[in-house]
Design a protein around this motif. Structure first.
Motif, mmCIF file in Angstrom:
data_model
loop_
_atom_site.group_PDB
_atom_site.id
_atom_site.type_symbol
_atom_site.label_atom_id
_atom_site.label_comp_id
_atom_site.label_asym_id
_atom_site.label_seq_id
_atom_site.Cartn_x
_atom_site.Cartn_y
_atom_site.Cartn_z
ATOM 1 N N ALA A 294 1.106 -1.311 0.122
ATOM 2 C CA ALA A 294 -0.232 -0.045 -0.058
ATOM 3 C C ALA A 294 0.836 1.266 -0.102
ATOM 4 N N SER A 295 0.438 2.222 -0.861
ATOM 5 C CA SER A 295 1.300 3.489 -0.924
ATOM 6 C C SER A 295 0.301 4.636 -0.403
ATOM 7 N N PRO A 296 0.953 5.755 0.382
ATOM 8 C CA PRO A 296 0.104 6.760 0.738
ATOM 9 C C PRO A 296 -0.657 7.283 -0.349
ATOM 10 N N ASP A 297 -0.288 7.309 -1.403
ATOM 11 C CA ASP A 297 -1.017 8.218 -2.418
ATOM 12 C C ASP A 297 -2.285 7.222 -3.271
ATOM 13 N N GLY A 298 -2.622 6.061 -2.181
ATOM 14 C CA GLY A 298 -3.624 5.407 -2.642
ATOM 15 C C GLY A 298 -3.534 4.067 -3.673
ATOM 16 N N ARG A 299 -2.479 4.018 -4.180
ATOM 17 C CA ARG A 299 -2.056 2.630 -4.992
ATOM 18 C C ARG A 299 -2.028 1.572 -4.135
ATOM 19 N N LEU A 300 -2.501 0.492 -4.757
ATOM 20 C CA LEU A 300 -2.441 -0.829 -3.637
ATOM 21 C C LEU A 300 -2.231 -1.769 -4.709
ATOM 22 N N GLY A 301 -1.157 -3.001 -4.443
ATOM 23 C CA GLY A 301 -0.904 -4.037 -5.042
ATOM 24 C C GLY A 301 -1.210 -5.331 -4.412
ATOM 25 N N PHE A 302 -1.873 -6.068 -5.081
ATOM 26 C CA PHE A 302 -2.255 -7.356 -4.260
ATOM 27 C C PHE A 302 -1.340 -8.777 -5.052
ATOM 28 N N ALA A 303 -0.565 -9.155 -4.159
ATOM 29 C CA ALA A 303 0.465 -10.199 -4.272
ATOM 30 C C ALA A 303 -0.443 -11.406 -5.089
ATOM 31 N N PRO A 304 0.365 -11.862 -6.259
ATOM 32 C CA PRO A 304 -0.275 -13.228 -6.647
ATOM 33 C C PRO A 304 -0.057 -14.248 -5.681
ATOM 34 N N PRO A 305 -0.718 -15.326 -5.734
ATOM 35 C CA PRO A 305 -0.647 -16.638 -4.783
ATOM 36 C C PRO A 305 0.800 -16.792 -5.045
ATOM 37 N N ALA A 306 1.401 -17.150 -3.524
ATOM 38 C CA ALA A 306 2.679 -17.633 -3.116
ATOM 39 C C ALA A 306 2.544 -18.984 -2.868
ATOM 40 N N PRO A 307 3.839 -19.711 -2.666
ATOM 41 C CA PRO A 307 3.724 -20.946 -1.983
ATOM 42 C C PRO A 307 3.553 -20.912 -0.474
ATOM 43 N N THR A 308 2.963 -21.770 0.050
ATOM 44 C CA THR A 308 2.585 -21.666 1.538
ATOM 45 C C THR A 308 3.854 -22.036 2.389
ATOM 46 N N TRP A 309 4.857 -22.827 1.809
ATOM 47 C CA TRP A 309 6.021 -22.788 2.591
ATOM 48 C C TRP A 309 6.862 -21.764 2.836
ATOM 49 N N LEU A 310 6.336 -20.459 2.366
ATOM 50 C CA LEU A 310 7.105 -19.185 2.693
ATOM 51 C C LEU A 310 6.854 -18.949 4.107
ATOM 52 N N ALA A 311 5.847 -19.586 4.909
ATOM 53 C CA ALA A 311 5.508 -19.370 6.123
ATOM 54 C C ALA A 311 6.380 -19.960 6.911
ATOM 55 N N SER A 312 7.779 -19.334 6.830
ATOM 56 C CA SER A 312 8.712 -20.032 7.853
ATOM 57 C C SER A 312 9.870 -18.984 8.460
#
Length: 363
Positions: free
Chosen positions: A284-302
């Motif tokens: 999120a940017s203060p100017d209102g832009r918002l980027g949604f991440a594409p799906p990422a692997p669940t194993w990043l939760a480490s």
């Protein structure tokens, strides 16, 4: 979509209400704001339980398309076909996990918005006459846990920074020789392209205070977020803030609205670009832009993967990218590196996969 559902079994159902191999859910459109009535939910659930394949139109019925909130408990779908543009629910939990593969169908409608899915980015080209400082100096401040800052430093080096330097009071074992270790702060070196603080910092608020006296762009992560106290401290800083859920709530409190709305509120309040981490990471940017991440692997939760992301953002900032663009590019590359590293990865493996993720930018 009109108020109907289609259950197809490859031929005339003859009025049968038995579950079908294929269920196409076109029951409600994107404007649903309440749960399904009990009798309707029972029939909907029964059809879906027996289906071999479930396909939803726009969003599965029972999902709030704007927030990703589940209005009714529904099964996972194999595919969601959406029209004209992605909806927030396609990239926000918990709805994201219910949608399955999301396919965007072009229906000839031009959809423009400050909200978009993060994709491949064009990175700064390396000037043929470049040297290590012009390619970007990333300076990192160590704290109590040297392993975390080592992951950040190695990630910065693998992400194209020309020079990576760590201020540390004790030598950190295992760092590549190409990464300089120094016992001097050096935070006012005008050559610094980005300063990274927080990974492994521990309860040393003086390290954060030192970082905030620097005029360099900053990435603020982990323990440094916990030590900020007030988000307004960042208003005069050129900063990227990278909280996970717990750190976000500790700094900003329990804000109202969807995750997207909370991320933007935090960015406006702090004046920083906010990378709101999780299985549905947002930038999120203060100017209102918002980027949604594409799906990422669940194993990043480490453990340690967030430290890697901080180093990657730091390198792209040092290479000359603006804060929002650098954060978005790093989030995309982070996810691709995890795919390359594989399900058995640890954060160290993620660092080693970064160069291959950069190669994917040209696919």
């Amino acid at each position: 979509m009109g108020p109907w559902a289609v259950a197809w079994s490859g031929g005339d159902t003859g009025g049968s209400t038995d579950p079908a191999p294929l269920v196409i859910d076109a029951l409600f459109g994107t404007g649903l704001r309440c749960g399904l009535e009990a009798s309707l939910l029972e029939q909907f659930s029964r059809l879906n339980r027996g289906a071999q394949t479930r396909i939803a139109c726009d969003v599965p019925s029972g999902v709030d398309s704007d927030s990703g909130v589940m209005l009714s408990e529904i099964p996972d779908f194999d595919m969601t076909v959406t029209f004209g543009a992605l909806k927030p629910a396609h990239r926000l939990m918990p709805a994201m996990q219910r949608c399955g593969r999301v396919v965007l169908a072009d229906i000839g409608v031009a959809a423009g918005s400050d909200w978009s899915e993060i994709g491949r980015s064009a990175l700064p080209q390396i000037d043929p006459e470049a040297h290590k400082y012009s390619r970007g100096l990333v300076h990192l401040l160590a704290g109590k846990m040297p392993g975390a800052i080592a992951l950040s430093a190695k990630a910065a080096a693998r992400s194209g920074a020309g020079y990576v330097r760590v201020s540390t009071s004790r030598s950190i074992e295992g760092l590549p020789y190409a990464i300089v270790q120094t016992d001097i702060g050096q935070i006012n070196d005008e050559r610094i392209g980005c300063l990274v603080v927080g990974p492994g910092m521990g309860d040393l608020p003086q390290v954060l205070s030192l970082a905030l006296t620097s005029h360099a762009p900053k990435v603020i992560d982990a323990d440094a977020i916990a030590q900020l106290g007030e988000p307004e401290r960042l208003r005069e800083q050129d900063a990227v803030l990278t909280p996970h859920e717990g750190e976000f709530v500790r700094l900003f409190g329990k804000l109202e609205g969807s995750k997207a709305e909370r991320a933007l509120a935090a960015a406006r309040r702090s004046g920083a670009v906010v990378v709101y981490k999780g299985p549905d990471t947002l930038v999120a940017s203060p100017d209102g832009r918002l980027g949604f991440a594409p799906p990422a692997p669940t194993w990043l939760a480490s453990a340690g993967t967030g430290d890697v992301l901080s180093g990657m953002i730091g390198a792209l900032r040092a290479r000359g990218m603006a804060a929002f663009e650098a954060a978005c590019a790093a989030v995309w590359l982070h996810g691709r590196a995890a795919e390359i590293a594989g399900s058995g990865m640890i954060a160290d493996d993620l660092v080693e996969a970064i160069p291959s993720a950069f190669d994917h930018l040209n696919d």
